[in-house]
Write an enzyme that holds these catalytic residues in place. Structure first.
Site, PDB file in Angstrom:
ATOM      1  N   CYS A 123      -6.147  -4.325  12.028  1.00 19.41           N
ATOM      2  CA  CYS A 123      -5.193  -5.319  12.544  1.00 19.41           C
ATOM      3  C   CYS A 123      -5.772  -5.963  13.793  1.00 19.41           C
ATOM      4  O   CYS A 123      -5.433  -7.083  14.140  1.00 19.41           O
ATOM      5  CB  CYS A 123      -3.877  -4.638  12.853  1.00 19.41           C
ATOM      6  SG  CYS A 123      -4.098  -3.167  13.829  1.00 19.41           S
ATOM      7  N   GLY A 179       2.321  -2.774   9.059  1.00 25.45           N
ATOM      8  CA  GLY A 179       1.860  -3.528   7.898  1.00 25.45           C
ATOM      9  C   GLY A 179       1.949  -5.004   8.222  1.00 25.45           C
ATOM     10  O   GLY A 179       1.890  -5.397   9.389  1.00 25.45           O
ATOM     11  N   GLU A 232       4.805  -2.623  13.797  1.00 23.25           N
ATOM     12  CA  GLU A 232       3.547  -3.207  14.286  1.00 23.25           C
ATOM     13  C   GLU A 232       2.974  -3.979  13.121  1.00 23.25           C
ATOM     14  O   GLU A 232       2.763  -3.421  12.043  1.00 23.25           O
ATOM     15  CB  GLU A 232       2.593  -2.118  14.779  1.00 23.25           C
ATOM     16  CG  GLU A 232       3.113  -1.355  15.997  1.00 23.25           C
ATOM     17  CD  GLU A 232       3.436  -2.242  17.190  1.00 23.25           C
ATOM     18  OE1 GLU A 232       2.848  -3.336  17.323  1.00 23.25           O
ATOM     19  OE2 GLU A 232       4.314  -1.869  17.989  1.00 23.25           O
ATOM     20  N   GLU A 262      -4.104 -14.966   9.325  1.00 24.27           N
ATOM     21  CA  GLU A 262      -4.718 -13.639   9.221  1.00 24.27           C
ATOM     22  C   GLU A 262      -5.444 -13.535   7.878  1.00 24.27           C
ATOM     23  O   GLU A 262      -4.827 -13.664   6.825  1.00 24.27           O
ATOM     24  CB  GLU A 262      -3.661 -12.534   9.321  1.00 24.27           C
ATOM     25  CG  GLU A 262      -4.282 -11.150   9.329  1.00 24.27           C
ATOM     26  CD  GLU A 262      -3.275 -10.003   9.442  1.00 24.27           C
ATOM     27  OE1 GLU A 262      -2.310  -9.975   8.683  1.00 24.27           O
ATOM     28  OE2 GLU A 262      -3.502  -9.121  10.307  1.00 24.27           O
ATOM     29  N   THR A 295       3.307  -8.906   8.652  1.00 26.80           N
ATOM     30  CA  THR A 295       4.464  -9.526   9.294  1.00 26.80           C
ATOM     31  C   THR A 295       5.525  -9.894   8.251  1.00 26.80           C
ATOM     32  O   THR A 295       6.718  -9.663   8.467  1.00 26.80           O
ATOM     33  CB  THR A 295       3.991 -10.780  10.058  1.00 26.80           C
ATOM     34  OG1 THR A 295       2.994 -10.351  10.997  1.00 26.80           O
ATOM     35  CG2 THR A 295       5.119 -11.459  10.805  1.00 26.80           C
ATOM     36  N   SER A 326       3.836   3.091   5.777  1.00 30.08           N
ATOM     37  CA  SER A 326       2.506   2.977   6.391  1.00 30.08           C
ATOM     38  C   SER A 326       1.590   2.027   5.624  1.00 30.08           C
ATOM     39  O   SER A 326       1.741   1.849   4.416  1.00 30.08           O
ATOM     40  CB  SER A 326       1.876   4.367   6.528  1.00 30.08           C
ATOM     41  OG  SER A 326       1.885   5.049   5.304  1.00 30.08           O
ATOM     42  N   VAL A 385       6.292  -8.627   5.361  1.00 29.53           N
ATOM     43  CA  VAL A 385       7.054  -7.485   4.835  1.00 29.53           C
ATOM     44  C   VAL A 385       8.047  -6.979   5.887  1.00 29.53           C
ATOM     45  O   VAL A 385       9.218  -6.722   5.587  1.00 29.53           O
ATOM     46  CB  VAL A 385       6.107  -6.356   4.362  1.00 29.53           C
ATOM     47  CG1 VAL A 385       6.890  -5.091   4.051  1.00 29.53           C
ATOM     48  CG2 VAL A 385       5.329  -6.790   3.125  1.00 29.53           C
TER      49      VAL A 385
HETATM   50  P1  NAD Z   1       1.436  -4.500   3.681  1.00 26.79           P
HETATM   51  O1  NAD Z   1       2.482  -5.206   4.491  1.00 26.79           O
HETATM   52  O2  NAD Z   1       1.026  -5.098   2.406  1.00 26.79           O
HETATM   53  O3  NAD Z   1       1.933  -3.016   3.344  1.00 26.79           O
HETATM   54  C1  NAD Z   1       2.396  -2.145   4.339  1.00 26.79           C
HETATM   55  C2  NAD Z   1       3.359  -1.159   3.702  1.00 26.79           C
HETATM   56  O4  NAD Z   1       4.508  -1.860   3.271  1.00 26.79           O
HETATM   57  C3  NAD Z   1       2.787  -0.461   2.468  1.00 26.79           C
HETATM   58  O5  NAD Z   1       3.248   0.858   2.430  1.00 26.79           O
HETATM   59  C4  NAD Z   1       3.346  -1.280   1.345  1.00 26.79           C
HETATM   60  O6  NAD Z   1       3.449  -0.568   0.132  1.00 26.79           O
HETATM   61  C5  NAD Z   1       4.712  -1.631   1.887  1.00 26.79           C
HETATM   62  N1  NAD Z   1       5.289  -2.830   1.294  1.00 26.79           N
HETATM   63  C6  NAD Z   1       4.655  -3.872   0.710  1.00 26.79           C
HETATM   64  N2  NAD Z   1       5.547  -4.770   0.285  1.00 26.79           N
HETATM   65  C7  NAD Z   1       6.764  -4.303   0.600  1.00 26.79           C
HETATM   66  C8  NAD Z   1       8.088  -4.782   0.431  1.00 26.79           C
HETATM   67  N3  NAD Z   1       8.332  -5.939  -0.142  1.00 26.79           N
HETATM   68  N4  NAD Z   1       9.100  -4.036   0.918  1.00 26.79           N
HETATM   69  C9  NAD Z   1       8.867  -2.876   1.535  1.00 26.79           C
HETATM   70  N5  NAD Z   1       7.637  -2.357   1.719  1.00 26.79           N
HETATM   71  C10 NAD Z   1       6.603  -3.066   1.262  1.00 26.79           C
HETATM   72  O7  NAD Z   1       0.200  -4.253   4.668  1.00 26.79           O
HETATM   73  P2  NAD Z   1      -1.207  -3.593   4.326  1.00 26.79           P
HETATM   74  O8  NAD Z   1      -2.000  -4.541   3.503  1.00 26.79           O
HETATM   75  O9  NAD Z   1      -1.057  -2.198   3.868  1.00 26.79           O
HETATM   76  O10 NAD Z   1      -1.850  -3.512   5.789  1.00 26.79           O
HETATM   77  C11 NAD Z   1      -2.420  -4.618   6.390  1.00 26.79           C
HETATM   78  C12 NAD Z   1      -1.457  -5.296   7.341  1.00 26.79           C
HETATM   79  O11 NAD Z   1      -1.015  -4.359   8.303  1.00 26.79           O
HETATM   80  C13 NAD Z   1      -2.133  -6.399   8.129  1.00 26.79           C
HETATM   81  O12 NAD Z   1      -1.239  -7.488   8.269  1.00 26.79           O
HETATM   82  C14 NAD Z   1      -2.424  -5.742   9.475  1.00 26.79           C
HETATM   83  O13 NAD Z   1      -2.551  -6.641  10.537  1.00 26.79           O
HETATM   84  C15 NAD Z   1      -1.227  -4.861   9.615  1.00 26.79           C
HETATM   85  N6  NAD Z   1      -1.485  -3.747  10.537  1.00 26.79           N
HETATM   86  C16 NAD Z   1      -0.976  -3.829  11.793  1.00 26.79           C
HETATM   87  C17 NAD Z   1      -1.229  -2.825  12.710  1.00 26.79           C
HETATM   88  C18 NAD Z   1      -0.672  -2.908  14.104  1.00 26.79           C
HETATM   89  O14 NAD Z   1      -0.723  -1.917  14.815  1.00 26.79           O
HETATM   90  N7  NAD Z   1      -0.131  -4.050  14.506  1.00 26.79           N
HETATM   91  C19 NAD Z   1      -2.003  -1.728  12.330  1.00 26.79           C
HETATM   92  C20 NAD Z   1      -2.500  -1.667  11.032  1.00 26.79           C
HETATM   93  C21 NAD Z   1      -2.231  -2.682  10.138  1.00 26.79           C
END
Ligand code: NAD
Length: 544
Positions: A330, A268, A296, A426, A270, A190, A272
């Site tokens: 997002c 999270g 997503e 973004e 794109t 998440s 990742v």
């Molecule tokens: P992030 O990708 O940095 O992290 C998301 C999750 O992935 C976290 O739990 C994080 O610890 C984990 N993570 C990070 N690096 C990783 C790796 N190398 N391998 C595996 N897991 C890893 O995102 P964030 O900063 O937490 O959230 C913001 C992003 O999420 C934005 O790009 C936003 O647009 C997106 N988002 C999308 C939606 C949607 O419904 N489309 C909703 C909310 C957030």
């Protein structure tokens, strides 16, 4: 055959949880303020939870308030690779019993969780989201309380609808569809920005009978921990959801290489998600089945304004859509296209509102904005603003101060180049970039909006000329999974605007919908013949 296929006992009809206003004088405001005060005075020791057992290691990480980063709210323990493997073992062990429970019994756990969240747990989860993620009371309320309550209640109703879908039968043959959970465990990952998303990413597969390893974001740990505690209080059996904070790369290394990986439920960025997808691709042949990949991801959400739009409505939608929760949704508006004939009017209205916006500690309820989530985000967003100061025009805002909290002023940027990076990438902060177009070039403008970014999450058109609405809706058909007409592109409500985008914004399985739940079951078709054939020959083979 379990009675999971029947879906005969009707679950309660869901209704959207009404948002509390927290207006002065309301009991909810007093309760929330009291909860904020106690939570801010404690330090919580957040464990790893595997098979219902709390585990603590030596290398805990601090949990701080983004708006006052010197204030430590607690610490969280980080799972080692060996503990991550134990979490899979716990999930696989719990799967035996949990997948055998009837759908209705599993549903009861989530319905109870929703009821607890809307009543006795509300102020705890809202306060944790405010302090840990720097959301204002209202932003925390619509996320951590209402949206999560809605996810859990609506999913139960959608799941029943799904499992009630059965094939036709005849008097001689009875056909049934069994909605089995996936064979293995689901890995839920998440993001920091919505407490509700964590509860849904782990909860939706579990409702369908799966067991889960949940890795919450390091910067949303306080609220995620309370969500886990709430699910336990609601009667979720040990091992159904295993709570595994820690280094995302190390955790993913173990889980993505595991032969029992049956699905990934991710929200999270794109990059990742792409990395995980690649890893799964490399591992094909290792898994027992084809893992379901549901993600997503990012967005570059737009507002397109037609000359027939109302300037005040546009200005309010842009300010709310771009700056609420510091632009860290997002779905946040981050690029806007305005006709030259309307720009000065819209700009002046926006600037007046932006000058009025108060930003600061979210415990002061007069603030409309808090801080961005952490230093990394602060550095990234302020870097974009520095770029805008050099290569575009900062019309309002642009101030960044990370001394006490990670504060970035709501910022309005104008660029004469529609391919300028702030109009394409973004930013994930309170920055709205505007391109002003010639009124006569409306149709051309729509093509630019469609082509400008790889994402396709949300977008809005503002127009009262119906032909313009029709044209925009058609030209931007693939540019947004959630398309708004005369409304801001944020604030999707479960059950009303199923949420998700395509292109680089994700698999568009629509969180909180029947489509999403269908990804967490593997159907078995059962044909039962009441009077089987007793002769191998067919009638056409008989003598004349
Ligand atoms: P992030 O990708 O940095 O992290 C998301 C999750 O992935 C976290 O739990 C994080 O610890 C984990 N993570 C990070 N690096 C990783 C790796 N190398 N391998 C595996 N897991 C890893 O995102 P964030 O900063 O937490 O959230 C913001 C992003 O999420 C934005 O790009 C936003 O647009 C997106 N988002 C999308 C939606 C949607 O419904 N489309 C909703 C909310 C957030």
């Amino acid at each position: 055959m379990s009675d999971a296929i029947t879906g005969r006992r009707r679950v309660p009809r869901p209704e959207n949880d009404p948002n509390l206003t927290y207006a002065p004088g309301t009991p909810a405001r007093a309760e929330l303020k009291a909860r904020l005060a106690t939570m801010a005075s404690e330090t919580v020791d957040i464990p790893i939870v595997i098979g219902g057992k709390e585990i603590r290691n030596s290398d805990a990480q601090p949990v701080v308030m983004p708006h006052k980063h010197g204030h430590v709210l607690g610490q969280f323990h980080q799972a080692t690779p060996a503990q991550v493997r134990q979490a899979v073992d716990a999930a696989m062990a719990a799967r035996k019993e949990w997948s055998g429970w009837s759908f209705e019994d599993r549903a009861a756990v989530f319905l109870r969780a929703a009821e607890l969240l809307t009543t006795t747990w509300r102020s705890t989860i809202v306060a944790a989201t405010m302090l840990g993620q720097s959301k204002t009371a209202y932003q925390a309320e619509i996320d951590a309380a209402s949206e999560l309550v809605d996810f859990w209640r609506f999913n139960v109703a959608f799941a029943q609808e799904l499992i009630s879908e059965q094939p036709d039968s005849t008097h001689a043959v009875w056909n049934q569809m069994e909605y089995r959970p996936l064979e293995g465990f689901v890995y839920a990952i998440s993001p920091f920005n919505f407490t509700a998303i964590g509860g849904n990413l782990a909860g939706a597969p579990a409702l369908m009978g799966n067991t889960v390893v949940w890795k919450p974001a390091g910067t949303a740990m306080l609220s995620a921990y309370y969500v886990m505690k709430l699910l336990e209080a609601a009667g979720l059996p040990p091992g159904v959801i295993n709570f595994v904070p820690g280094n995302p790369v190390e955790i993913s290394d173990v889980l993505l290489d595991h032969p029992d990986l049956a699905g990934i439920h991710f929200t999270g960025s794109t990059a990742v998600f792409n990395g995980m997808w690649q890893r799964v691709g490399q591992n094909m042949g290792k898994y027992r089945g084809y893992p379901r990949l549901v993600g997503e991801t990012g967005g570059k959400d737009f507002i397109v304004v037609h000359p027939s739009a109302d300037p005040q409505e546009v200005a309010v939608a842009a300010v709310r859509g771009a700056f609420e929760f510091q632009g860290q949704k997002c779905s946040a508006a981050s690029r806007m296209y305005v006709p030259r004939s309307r720009w000065n009017d819209i700009r002046d209205r926006m600037v007046a509102m932006m000058k009025d916006i108060k930003m600061g500690d979210v415990r002061d309820f007069r603030n409309f904005m808090g801080a961005v989530i952490d230093k990394k985000s602060f550095t990234k967003v302020s870097g974009y603003i520095d770029d805008a100061k050099k290569n575009a025009k900062v019309i309002q805002g642009g101030g960044c101060n990370g001394d006490e909290g990670y504060f970035i002023e709501p910022t309005l940027v104008e660029s004469a180049d529609p391919s300028y990076r702030l109009l394409c990438e973004e930013v994930f902060g309170p920055v709205l970039s505007v391109f002003v177009y010639d009124d006569a070039k409306w149709s051309e403008m729509l093509q630019i909006v469609d082509r400008t970014s790889p994402y396709a999450l949300t977008g809005a058109v503002f127009a009262y000329d119906r032909a313009a609405v029709i044209e925009a809706s058609s030209a931007l058909k693939n540019a947004a999974g959630n398309f708004y007409i005369n409304d801001k592109p944020t604030g999707a409500v479960v059950g009303q605007q199923p949420f998700g985008g395509a292109r680089a914004s994700g698999t568009n399985d629509k969180a909180g919908s029947k489509m999403n739940l269908a990804r967490w079951v593997s159907m078995r078709t059962i044909k039962e013949t009441f009077a089987p054939a007793t002769d191998y020959k067919y009638p056409f083979m008989l003598e004349e």
